[in-house]
Design a protein around this motif. Structure first.
Motif, PDB file in Angstrom:
ATOM      1  N   TYR A  29      -4.490   3.512   0.155  1.00  0.00           N
ATOM      2  CA  TYR A  29      -5.173   3.200   1.378  1.00  0.00           C
ATOM      3  C   TYR A  29      -6.769   3.146   1.472  1.00  0.00           C
ATOM      4  N   TYR A  30      -7.530   3.650   0.398  1.00  0.00           N
ATOM      5  CA  TYR A  30      -8.968   3.977   0.660  1.00  0.00           C
ATOM      6  C   TYR A  30      -9.776   2.845  -0.153  1.00  0.00           C
ATOM      7  N   ASN A  32      -8.156   0.040  -1.355  1.00  0.00           N
ATOM      8  CA  ASN A  32      -7.470  -1.039  -1.486  1.00  0.00           C
ATOM      9  C   ASN A  32      -7.305  -1.640  -2.965  1.00  0.00           C
ATOM     10  N   ASP A  33      -6.430  -0.819  -3.766  1.00  0.00           N
ATOM     11  CA  ASP A  33      -6.077  -1.136  -5.051  1.00  0.00           C
ATOM     12  C   ASP A  33      -4.832  -0.869  -5.211  1.00  0.00           C
ATOM     13  N   SER A  64       3.867  -1.226   1.874  1.00  0.00           N
ATOM     14  CA  SER A  64       2.225  -1.857   2.115  1.00  0.00           C
ATOM     15  C   SER A  64       2.246  -3.156   1.503  1.00  0.00           C
TER      16      SER A  64
END
Length: 87
Positions: A29-30, A32-33, A64
């Motif tokens: 979420y933070y 982007n991996d 996602s």
């Protein structure tokens, strides 16, 4: 940190799995991996295969990635397991 806690046997498997899932969610979420997130969620699932948290986290990952069928399968697995982990 997780590797150190694991090597020193400071924490039980369940607690380590929770930290691994948390780390995976940060990647998802933070940072982007998503590839790292999936790997971490799979690692957590190997540690505690009979708990719902890793399956739900994998469901989040697949959702996602727009892999709805895989997400649903993981969410269903999570529902079938005992609800011992509070998320």
């Amino acid at each position: 940190l997780i590797d150190t806690l694991d090597a020193d046997r400071v924490m039980d498997e369940l607690s380590l799995a929770k930290l691994i899932v948390l780390r995976g969610r940060v990647h998802l979420y933070y940072l982007n991996d998503p590839d790292s997130a999936q790997s971490l969620f799979e690692t957590a699932k190997k540690r505690v295969p009979n708990h719902e948290l890793p399956s739900v986290a994998l469901g989040e990952y697949y959702l996602s990635q727009s892999a709805d069928d895989q997400a649903e399968a993981e969410f269903r697995k999570g529902l079938e397991l005992p609800p011992d982990l509070v998320d």
